[in-house]
Every structure is written in C-alpha cells, then in structure tokens.
Design an enzyme around this catalytic site. Sequence first.
Site, mmCIF file in Angstrom:
data_model
loop_
_atom_site.group_PDB
_atom_site.id
_atom_site.type_symbol
_atom_site.label_atom_id
_atom_site.label_comp_id
_atom_site.label_asym_id
_atom_site.label_seq_id
_atom_site.Cartn_x
_atom_site.Cartn_y
_atom_site.Cartn_z
ATOM 1 N N SER A 74 21.617 35.651 46.461
ATOM 2 C CA SER A 74 22.447 36.743 46.955
ATOM 3 C C SER A 74 23.839 36.214 47.240
ATOM 4 O O SER A 74 23.999 35.033 47.576
ATOM 5 C CB SER A 74 21.845 37.326 48.248
ATOM 6 O OG SER A 74 22.740 38.251 48.858
ATOM 7 N N TYR A 125 18.155 36.065 56.542
ATOM 8 C CA TYR A 125 18.406 36.386 55.132
ATOM 9 C C TYR A 125 19.406 35.405 54.537
ATOM 10 O O TYR A 125 19.186 34.847 53.445
ATOM 11 C CB TYR A 125 18.923 37.817 55.021
ATOM 12 C CG TYR A 125 19.019 38.350 53.611
ATOM 13 C CD1 TYR A 125 18.009 39.141 53.079
ATOM 14 C CD2 TYR A 125 20.115 38.077 52.807
ATOM 15 C CE1 TYR A 125 18.084 39.651 51.795
ATOM 16 C CE2 TYR A 125 20.204 38.570 51.516
ATOM 17 C CZ TYR A 125 19.187 39.357 51.016
ATOM 18 O OH TYR A 125 19.279 39.848 49.730
#
Length: 252
Positions: free
Chosen positions: A140, A153
């Site tokens: 990401s 995350y």
Amino acid sequence: MNDNRIFITGIGNGIGRALAQHYADKGWRIAGLDPDGEALAEVRGALGGNPLLVEGDAGREAHVIDTADRLSEWLDDAPLTCLVNNAGIADPYAGPLEDLSLADFQGWIDASLTAAFLCSRTLLPFLRRGDSGCIVNISSTRAVMSEPECFGYAAAKGGLDALTHAMAVSLGPQIRVNAIRPGWIETRDWQKRSECEEVSHREKDKAQHPAGRVGRPEDIAQTVDWLLDSDFVTGQAINVDGGMTVKMIYEH
C-alpha cells in the site's frame, strides 16, 4: 486454457476477486485462499472451470499448511506460476494509539505481513518446480505515507515492502519478488453480492489525482501482468496510485 497457474490470497472480495476474474479470462487456472465462504462460493460460480478455492485464514500457519496439501494435489506436479499475497484487513483505522490493544495491532500484522511470509514459505516448492516463478505482494502507499491513527496497517505494509526486497535477493534469480503499492483503488463493486455497492465519485475525488480519476482493480491486474513479463524487475515496490504520492499538498 493455458498452462499458467496463479494462487491469490484474499481472493473472495476486492482486488483479489478482480485478479481472479482477470486471470480466469486469460485462461489461467485459479487457486486461492479466503476466510469468507460466502464470497468464495460466488467466485467459484463466476470463474467456472475447476478453481481451487479454500476457506481459511492466510495468517494462520495450520490453515496455510492444509491449503498447501490441497494445492499439491490440484497442481498434480505442475508448477505454480505466480503467488499473489493480497490478504489483509481493508480498514486501516485503529483509533488513538493509547487505546490500541496489542491484539488488534497484531491483527493487522498477521493478516498481511505474517500471511505473506507463511504463504511464500509454504508455497515456494511449487514455484520452484518451473524455470521461473513470480511472487507479487500487495502492499500500500500507506507503507510510505500516513493518515492519522493507522498504526497497525502502516506497520504491516511497511514490513511487507521490507519482506519483498529480502525475499527478492534470497530467492533470485529463479523467483522474482515485487510489491505493488495501491493508492485509492475503488473496490466497492468487487465485493460479494450482500455487500456490493454502486460506485460514484465526486469530481474533486477524481481531480485530486494527477491521473484524473480514482483507481480500479484492473489497474492492479495490469501491473501484475507487467511484473510477470518483466524479468529484469525484482525487489521493487511499484506505486499504483494515480500520482498521489508525488503530489505536494499544502493548505492555502
């Protein structure tokens, strides 16, 4: 049907579901792992043929070992062409750091980073059966930039980038390993039927991207295609974000 075979974690919804359909349409044989049995049933119906779709958690070692046993039978001594480590928790928001439990933090790590380690280690013998193999880790842009309160995350995706280059220098030249860093990829229309939504975006959502639009799962599939064909590319993390990570943003 061609002789290529791909294994995708998190295959039930979102990017994983779109990748499965993309490669099925290209004639690949499809296998994957996902904890959502309802979504897997829909994917099986959409793909047709004889996909191997296993209900289980890519972050749990016992589930991955069991999946590998089933994959071995399904492959029948053929090589695995590509492993896509796509599993993860989609929602990045954890709340205030002082309220974040270790169990919740570890959940993000296990769902993405631990899962990629377990699946890569366990499925490596199948990739090595061929002359060359390819691992693609879905990271990401949050590995290198953050919004507030996305601790687990960001840590998981940053670790996934590091695991990517560690595996690339260790497994090459036979196995190439790269990461894709998606930005805003719209996946609401790639969910299981009970959660699928019609998609629309505000003009300012599109305009904030230098590319002029929000991303689509097809953008990730095209990047996987490119990585499969690019035999001099390994150990890299490729941003697929419409240019957002290079855009300087200040309040005016």
